[in-house]
Design a protein around this motif. Structure first.
Motif, mmCIF file in Angstrom:
data_model
loop_
_atom_site.group_PDB
_atom_site.id
_atom_site.type_symbol
_atom_site.label_atom_id
_atom_site.label_comp_id
_atom_site.label_asym_id
_atom_site.label_seq_id
_atom_site.Cartn_x
_atom_site.Cartn_y
_atom_site.Cartn_z
ATOM 1 N N SER A 42 0.822 -1.213 0.000
ATOM 2 C CA SER A 42 0.000 0.000 0.000
ATOM 3 C C SER A 42 0.856 1.264 0.000
ATOM 4 C CB SER A 42 -0.930 -0.019 1.227
ATOM 5 O OG SER A 42 -0.242 -0.458 2.362
ATOM 6 N N GLN A 43 2.110 1.131 0.446
ATOM 7 C CA GLN A 43 2.948 2.344 0.476
ATOM 8 C C GLN A 43 3.667 2.610 -0.846
ATOM 9 O OE1 GLN A 43 5.013 0.326 3.435
ATOM 10 N NE2 GLN A 43 2.885 -0.069 3.960
ATOM 11 N N THR A 44 3.575 1.661 -1.757
ATOM 12 C CA THR A 44 4.317 1.837 -3.001
ATOM 13 C C THR A 44 3.690 2.927 -3.859
ATOM 14 O OG1 THR A 44 4.849 -0.500 -2.982
ATOM 15 C CG2 THR A 44 5.196 0.673 -5.031
ATOM 16 N N SER A 45 4.481 3.931 -4.176
ATOM 17 C CA SER A 45 3.934 4.973 -5.043
ATOM 18 C C SER A 45 4.829 5.181 -6.264
ATOM 19 C CB SER A 45 3.801 6.276 -4.258
ATOM 20 O OG SER A 45 5.061 6.626 -3.714
ATOM 21 N N PHE A 75 9.179 -0.378 -12.114
ATOM 22 C CA PHE A 75 8.330 -1.310 -12.857
ATOM 23 C C PHE A 75 8.287 -0.929 -14.334
ATOM 24 C CE2 PHE A 75 6.616 -1.195 -8.500
ATOM 25 C CZ PHE A 75 6.916 -2.493 -8.150
ATOM 26 N N TYR A 76 8.186 0.368 -14.577
ATOM 27 C CA TYR A 76 8.191 0.813 -15.969
ATOM 28 C C TYR A 76 9.496 0.415 -16.658
ATOM 29 C CZ TYR A 76 3.937 3.547 -15.303
ATOM 30 O OH TYR A 76 2.649 3.920 -15.069
ATOM 31 N N ARG A 77 10.599 0.565 -15.921
ATOM 32 C CA ARG A 77 11.890 0.204 -16.512
ATOM 33 C C ARG A 77 11.927 -1.276 -16.858
ATOM 34 N NH1 ARG A 77 15.558 3.019 -13.130
ATOM 35 N NH2 ARG A 77 16.501 1.032 -12.555
ATOM 36 N N ASP A 125 -2.821 2.972 -9.123
ATOM 37 C CA ASP A 125 -3.947 3.758 -9.624
ATOM 38 C C ASP A 125 -3.583 4.493 -10.898
ATOM 39 O OD1 ASP A 125 -6.511 3.861 -9.003
ATOM 40 O OD2 ASP A 125 -6.360 5.332 -7.381
ATOM 41 N N VAL A 126 -2.952 3.811 -11.829
ATOM 42 C CA VAL A 126 -2.572 4.473 -13.078
ATOM 43 C C VAL A 126 -3.136 3.718 -14.266
ATOM 44 C CG1 VAL A 126 -0.448 5.404 -12.107
ATOM 45 C CG2 VAL A 126 -0.425 3.158 -13.195
ATOM 46 N N LYS A 127 -3.191 4.414 -15.360
ATOM 47 C CA LYS A 127 -3.704 3.805 -16.586
ATOM 48 C C LYS A 127 -2.563 3.141 -17.353
ATOM 49 C CE LYS A 127 -8.054 5.517 -16.852
ATOM 50 N NZ LYS A 127 -9.198 4.621 -16.979
ATOM 51 N N GLY A 128 -2.936 2.285 -18.276
ATOM 52 C CA GLY A 128 -1.960 1.824 -19.256
ATOM 53 C C GLY A 128 -1.087 0.669 -18.826
ATOM 54 N N GLY A 155 2.968 -11.397 -26.970
ATOM 55 C CA GLY A 155 2.999 -10.179 -27.755
ATOM 56 C C GLY A 155 1.625 -9.697 -28.199
ATOM 57 N N LYS A 156 0.584 -10.287 -27.605
ATOM 58 C CA LYS A 156 -0.758 -9.828 -27.971
ATOM 59 C C LYS A 156 -1.032 -8.471 -27.337
ATOM 60 C CE LYS A 156 -2.689 -14.441 -28.505
ATOM 61 N NZ LYS A 156 -3.680 -15.414 -28.015
ATOM 62 N N PRO A 157 -1.987 -7.747 -27.887
ATOM 63 C CA PRO A 157 -2.289 -6.423 -27.332
ATOM 64 C C PRO A 157 -2.742 -6.529 -25.886
ATOM 65 C CG PRO A 157 -4.017 -7.152 -28.827
ATOM 66 C CD PRO A 157 -2.873 -8.103 -28.999
ATOM 67 N N PRO A 158 -2.334 -5.608 -25.038
ATOM 68 C CA PRO A 158 -2.688 -5.662 -23.611
ATOM 69 C C PRO A 158 -4.187 -5.476 -23.403
ATOM 70 C CG PRO A 158 -1.665 -3.574 -24.165
ATOM 71 C CD PRO A 158 -1.566 -4.427 -25.389
ATOM 72 N N GLN A 159 -4.644 -5.965 -22.275
ATOM 73 C CA GLN A 159 -6.090 -5.953 -22.036
ATOM 74 C C GLN A 159 -6.508 -4.869 -21.056
ATOM 75 O OE1 GLN A 159 -5.718 -10.270 -21.056
ATOM 76 N NE2 GLN A 159 -7.723 -10.333 -22.038
ATOM 77 N N GLY A 160 -5.532 -4.090 -20.567
ATOM 78 C CA GLY A 160 -5.885 -3.083 -19.572
ATOM 79 C C GLY A 160 -6.278 -3.731 -18.268
ATOM 80 N N GLU A 161 -7.411 -3.315 -17.726
ATOM 81 C CA GLU A 161 -7.807 -3.832 -16.413
ATOM 82 C C GLU A 161 -8.807 -4.979 -16.561
ATOM 83 O OE1 GLU A 161 -8.767 -0.738 -13.799
ATOM 84 O OE2 GLU A 161 -9.096 -2.041 -12.061
ATOM 85 N N VAL A 162 -8.523 -6.093 -15.906
ATOM 86 C CA VAL A 162 -9.426 -7.240 -15.933
ATOM 87 C C VAL A 162 -10.001 -7.449 -14.544
ATOM 88 C CG1 VAL A 162 -9.601 -9.709 -16.319
ATOM 89 C CG2 VAL A 162 -8.156 -8.331 -17.797
ATOM 90 N N MET A 163 -11.273 -7.731 -14.485
ATOM 91 C CA MET A 163 -11.944 -7.922 -13.200
ATOM 92 C C MET A 163 -12.337 -9.381 -13.000
ATOM 93 S SD MET A 163 -12.554 -5.170 -11.362
ATOM 94 C CE MET A 163 -12.742 -3.385 -11.494
ATOM 95 N N ILE A 164 -12.204 -9.841 -11.791
ATOM 96 C CA ILE A 164 -12.708 -11.160 -11.433
ATOM 97 C C ILE A 164 -14.043 -10.964 -10.741
ATOM 98 C CG2 ILE A 164 -12.296 -13.223 -10.061
ATOM 99 C CD1 ILE A 164 -10.319 -12.818 -12.292
ATOM 100 N N GLY A 165 -15.068 -11.579 -11.271
ATOM 101 C CA GLY A 165 -16.402 -11.391 -10.724
ATOM 102 C C GLY A 165 -16.576 -11.960 -9.323
#
Lengths: 319, 319
Positions: free
Chosen positions: A116-119, A124-126, A142-145, A300-310
């Motif tokens: 929770s403290q990771t900001s 990770f981007y690297r 809490d970021v996009k992409g 290498g498939k296109p990313p799916q963004g955010e996936v939810m588990i019902g």
DNA sequence: TAATTTGTTGCAAAGGTTTGCGAAAATGTT
DNA sequence: AACATTTTCGCAAACCTTTGCAACAAATTA
């Protein structure tokens, strides 16, 4: 032994079309006989790819993450991948150290539930930029992409609230976790929203507890106070345990004296008698799904963004 | 960039005494600057050694093994090793498949809890002979000469029996697991032996349950029968859960109506109110210890044979 | 001064596999 | 029979690091 070059053997073993069928057969038979196994170090060096997935969790203990790991392992295995498990103990520095370990071991991809403290997400981007896909799960930034897969927190809270309303409860104590956690905020918001829309007449008391003991105390004081609730909702297993202990101490029986409902992975609610009705947020499903998301990245498939588990209701006998 | 040969760089990076100090400094600085990380594939290929330990457990779920994994990971990490987790689901074939995976991934060593049906150990011997140490833990085979580390089952059962006797109980129902399991036999033998020696006058009923439900039924029929026990001993968490459910259904309160004691890793007993008194068999300690044993093997030290993890009483309020 | 020792560094092989490209052999086409 | 095509296979480089040995320079000794 077969008077054949190394390259022919290599190709024969992996069914390269250039190689004659009878050569393939001979090679494979001999390989079987000699119990030949390719040296994975050499393979990995040559192909620069491993079949290892790094998994970074805050803690391995905890009912949720271990069912996650179990589900993940099963799915990963079926695709020939193995898991490297690392725990961060909720320390951002440990997280980075673990990420370094993933790089060092040349993991094919990384799955991580951030503390929770990771900001700061630059590390990770690297890693992503350097070609190693990173998928966030459960505790996601809490970021996009970035690819994320997480529990449908809002849906779970909605289902719980809805069930309480349908059961015609009149006075509900709802205990949530730490206010600052995004999971708490999401669940709280959906919970409150549902009552406002569908049951505005129902009395609602909200409490926050940082651990099991505190949840127990919250429940205790509500149950012994002037305005005794008929139902207690617990946001997590930890809270549920404290609540049940309090009810037991007061010799209240479930559900005649007090109704219970919670959000859980399922293990804890089934330990009690009657079993506790809960909204299932399945760790093992999250594990399987997050492998799928990572796997798509690896291919290498296109990313799916955010996936939810019902989420879904599992009826015990507690409400 | 430094007008220096690759070999000099390699040696400088690992503080080889042959290299001049200022050269080392320059190399290290540049390496830091360039974020150089050695390619572990190449290192492994060259040195033919990995820093990966294969761990084969019957199931990742289950309170015991996941605390085992957590403890093991902590210890392994501190020595620079990572874990490859594999689950066998109690199938001997899966075990072999997993062992193959360990070999394929060139694990430095293997830790395994064998399934109860596993009798053929040749594959393990072959792995050991090929230079990869194998350490058995928890569920260990009944043969000499292989490194094993396990819970002191007899001691745990003895401690439980002794405590029951010291508390002056008169009528005890003891529920054990499957008769065929070696863990059951060991615990049962020590349990019975202790009563024969130290409390021959105490009435003892023995039952075996294959799962939680069956344990619950055993407890139920004893508690509703003519000869109601004053104490129930549960050999495992699974059994304990069934027993407590039965007691709850009968509205018996603990410990006034019925006393409880069990052998456990600690998680489950702490969920109830009052907390259940249990003999601790620590999974995380087993994890740490089994890494130590494997580590000694990896360093080529003489094997230690069988290592035991001690047990101790954790007092709840249930007896 | 010549011979020996000490301190630094580079050369080259090795580790096992993959793969582009070329060569040889077999087959097919006129 | 001469040529084109296809099938089958081997050469050699590349992946990146480690390490024994040799080489060279500088310092010391006889």
């Amino acid at each position: 032994m077969l008077q054949i070059s190394i390259s022919t053997v290599s190709r024969a073993l992996k069914d390269h079309p250039d190689i004659a069928v009878q050569t393939k057969i001979k090679v494979k038979e001999l390989a079987e006989l000699m119990e030949y196994e390719p040296n994975s170090f050499a393979v990995q060096l040559r192909t620069n790819a491993s079949k290892l997935i790094g998994v970074i969790v805050p803690e391995i203990s905890g009912h949720f993450y271990h069912s996650y790991i179990a589900g993940l392992e099963e799915e990963a295995r079926s695709w020939g991948y193995s898991l490297m498990i690392l725990q961060s103990n909720n320390h951002p520095e440990s997280e980075l150290e673990n990420l370094r370990l993933c790089r060092f071991n040349r993991a094919a991809g990384v799955l991580i539930a951030i503390s929770s403290q990771t900001s700061d997400l630059t590390a990770f981007y690297r890693t992503i930029d350097s070609g190693t896909p990173v998928v966030f799960f459960d505790k996601v930034p809490d970021v996009k992409g970035v690819p994320k897969v997480c529990i449908a927190d809002a849906e779970a809270a909605y289902l719980a609230a809805d069930l309480i309303i349908k059961k015609h409860k009149k006075n509900v104590l709802a205990i949530f976790g730490e206010k600052s956690l995004s999971i708490t905020r999401k669940r709280l918001k959906a919970f409150l929203g549902t009552f406002q829309r569908n049951g505005p007449e129902i009395k609602l008391q909200i409490a926050h507890a940082v651990n099991s003991d505190e949840a127990g105390k919250n429940a205790w004081s509500a149950l012994t106070g002037p305005d005794k609730p008929d139902t207690i909702f617990s946001m997590s297993d930890e809270i549920l345990v404290g609540v049940i202990k309090a009810a037991n101490k007061l010799k209240l029986s479930i559900p005649t004296d007090i109704s219970m409902i919670s959000i859980s992975n399922g293990m804890i609610p089934s330990l009690f008698e009657p079993e506790i009705t809960y909204i299932e947020t399945s760790g093992s499903l999250l594990g399987k799904k997050s492998f799928d998301v990572l796997h798509r990245c690896l291919l290498g498939k296109p990313p799916q963004g955010e996936v939810m588990i019902g989420a879904r209701i599992i009826e015990g006998g507690s409400i």
